[in-house]
Design a protein around this motif. Structure first.
Motif, PDB file in Angstrom:
ATOM      1  N   SER A  12       1.282  -1.222   0.175  1.00  0.00           N
ATOM      2  CA  SER A  12      -0.109  -0.037   0.089  1.00  0.00           C
ATOM      3  C   SER A  12       1.037   1.448  -0.291  1.00  0.00           C
ATOM      4  CB  SER A  12      -0.625  -0.699   1.371  1.00  0.00           C
ATOM      5  OG  SER A  12      -1.551  -0.913   1.220  1.00  0.00           O
ATOM      6  N   TYR A  64     -12.435  10.613   1.199  1.00  0.00           N
ATOM      7  CA  TYR A  64     -11.829  10.599   2.175  1.00  0.00           C
ATOM      8  C   TYR A  64     -10.104  11.218   1.339  1.00  0.00           C
ATOM      9  CZ  TYR A  64      -8.344   6.787   3.507  1.00  0.00           C
ATOM     10  OH  TYR A  64      -7.095   5.927   4.062  1.00  0.00           O
ATOM     11  N   TRP A 119      -5.417  -0.123  -1.383  1.00  0.00           N
ATOM     12  CA  TRP A 119      -6.748  -0.494  -1.374  1.00  0.00           C
ATOM     13  C   TRP A 119      -7.519  -0.178  -0.283  1.00  0.00           C
ATOM     14  CZ3 TRP A 119      -7.743  -5.749  -3.632  1.00  0.00           C
ATOM     15  CH2 TRP A 119      -9.113  -6.078  -3.494  1.00  0.00           C
ATOM     16  N   ARG A 161       3.453 -10.566   7.763  1.00  0.00           N
ATOM     17  CA  ARG A 161       2.002 -11.914   7.129  1.00  0.00           C
ATOM     18  C   ARG A 161       2.308 -12.621   8.238  1.00  0.00           C
ATOM     19  NH1 ARG A 161       0.639  -8.252   4.540  1.00  0.00           N
ATOM     20  NH2 ARG A 161       0.333  -7.410   2.435  1.00  0.00           N
TER      21      ARG A 161
HETATM   22  C1  LIG Z   1     -10.590  -4.392   2.174  1.00  0.00           C
HETATM   23  C2  LIG Z   1      -9.155  -3.867   2.550  1.00  0.00           C
HETATM   24  C3  LIG Z   1      -9.670  -2.465   2.409  1.00  0.00           C
HETATM   25  C4  LIG Z   1      -8.388  -1.517   2.499  1.00  0.00           C
HETATM   26  N1  LIG Z   1      -8.870   0.090   3.362  1.00  0.00           N
HETATM   27  C5  LIG Z   1      -7.683   0.647   3.947  1.00  0.00           C
HETATM   28  C6  LIG Z   1      -7.898   2.045   4.139  1.00  0.00           C
HETATM   29  O1  LIG Z   1      -9.142   2.749   3.952  1.00  0.00           O
HETATM   30  N2  LIG Z   1      -7.031   3.099   4.122  1.00  0.00           N
HETATM   31  C7  LIG Z   1      -5.590   2.568   4.064  1.00  0.00           C
HETATM   32  O2  LIG Z   1      -4.909   3.033   4.400  1.00  0.00           O
HETATM   33  N3  LIG Z   1      -5.857   0.851   4.096  1.00  0.00           N
HETATM   34  C8  LIG Z   1      -6.865   0.114   3.499  1.00  0.00           C
HETATM   35  N4  LIG Z   1      -6.119  -0.661   3.107  1.00  0.00           N
HETATM   36  C9  LIG Z   1      -4.684  -1.549   2.713  1.00  0.00           C
HETATM   37  C10 LIG Z   1      -4.154  -2.036   4.216  1.00  0.00           C
HETATM   38  O3  LIG Z   1      -4.602  -1.806   5.018  1.00  0.00           O
HETATM   39  C11 LIG Z   1      -2.864  -2.953   3.191  1.00  0.00           C
HETATM   40  O4  LIG Z   1      -3.415  -3.786   2.553  1.00  0.00           O
HETATM   41  C12 LIG Z   1      -2.531  -3.957   4.812  1.00  0.00           C
HETATM   42  O5  LIG Z   1      -2.083  -3.333   5.701  1.00  0.00           O
HETATM   43  C13 LIG Z   1      -1.313  -5.058   4.025  1.00  0.00           C
HETATM   44  O6  LIG Z   1      -0.402  -3.880   3.804  1.00  0.00           O
HETATM   45  P1  LIG Z   1      -0.075  -4.011   2.860  1.00  0.00           P
HETATM   46  O7  LIG Z   1      -1.397  -3.557   1.523  1.00  0.00           O
HETATM   47  O8  LIG Z   1       1.211  -2.997   2.485  1.00  0.00           O
HETATM   48  O9  LIG Z   1       0.986  -4.945   1.942  1.00  0.00           O
HETATM   49  C14 LIG Z   1      -7.332  -1.296   2.093  1.00  0.00           C
HETATM   50  C15 LIG Z   1      -6.943  -3.025   2.103  1.00  0.00           C
HETATM   51  C16 LIG Z   1      -7.937  -3.997   2.307  1.00  0.00           C
HETATM   52  C17 LIG Z   1      -8.077  -5.286   1.456  1.00  0.00           C
END
Ligand SMILES: Cc1cc2nc3c(=O)[nH]c(=O)nc-3n(C[C@H](O)[C@H](O)[C@H](O)COP(=O)(O)O)c2cc1C
Length: 171
Positions: A12, A64, A119, A161
């Protein structure tokens, strides 16, 4: 990059270069990955909304409100129509699954092109519906900023993970 490398590199991104635009061919490559996603009964009940105009970007960003989210030059939103999705006899509707798969295709394709994504589900749902002027049967589960990570942005060195033994069961 092989497939696992793309998955491993994706994280992310919450830091974007607002000055670096996405070339059209790169954007189309990403959208093609979404178009090719599987869906129940192949109904493809989705629409991929690319937000680029200043007015719409401002409206979407207000749903957002985070400084980093507003840095990305574009936002990609996956919407879908519940009535156009497959329904099982017991009432299960595949819309959320279909849209989630499409979003994952889009996000991984973006990663393969060197773009950042995040996401996002924690948006103001009624407000975003209103910005997109969705009809009653249309839904949104996620959106992502789309842009190049800021120069100097350092990715995490490893993914946090659960170990494989915690999530896999061989029976
Ligand atoms: C269904 C879903 C909803 C998420 N919603 C948010 C969000 O609203 N804001 C945000 O900053 N990250 C959001 N995320 C990111 C997650 O926090 C992040 O994917 C998770 O912590 C794993 O980290 P990575 O994506 O860096 O591997 C979301 C992820 C998923 C899968």
């Amino acid at each position: 990059m092989n497939f696992l490398e793309i998955i491993n590199r994706r994280e992310s991104i919450r830091s974007y270069d607002p000055t670096k635009q996405i070339p059209e061919d790169v954007l189309l490559y990403i959208l093609e990955a979404g178009r090719l996603a599987p869906s129940a009964a192949n109904f493809q009940p989705w629409q991929f909304v690319v937000v680029s105009s200043p007015e719409k970007l401002a409206a979407v960003r207000s749903t957002y409100p985070r400084a980093w989210f507003a840095e990305a030059p574009q936002v990609l939103i996956v919407t879908g129509n519940k009535e156009k999705a497959w329904k099982r006899a017991d009432g299960y509707n595949s819309i959320e699954t279909d849209l989630t798969i499409a979003m994952d295709h889009l996000i991984l394709a973006a990663e393969s092109q060197g773009l950042g994504t995040c996401w996002i589900a924690n948006f103001d749902y009624p407000a975003l519906r209103s910005v997109l002027q969705l009809t009653e049967n249309e839904v949104i589960f996620a959106m992502t900023p789309l842009g190049y990570p800021k120069t100097g942005f350092v990715k995490k060195s490893h993914k946090l993970r659960k170990p494989i033994d915690d999530v896999v069961k061989f029976i």
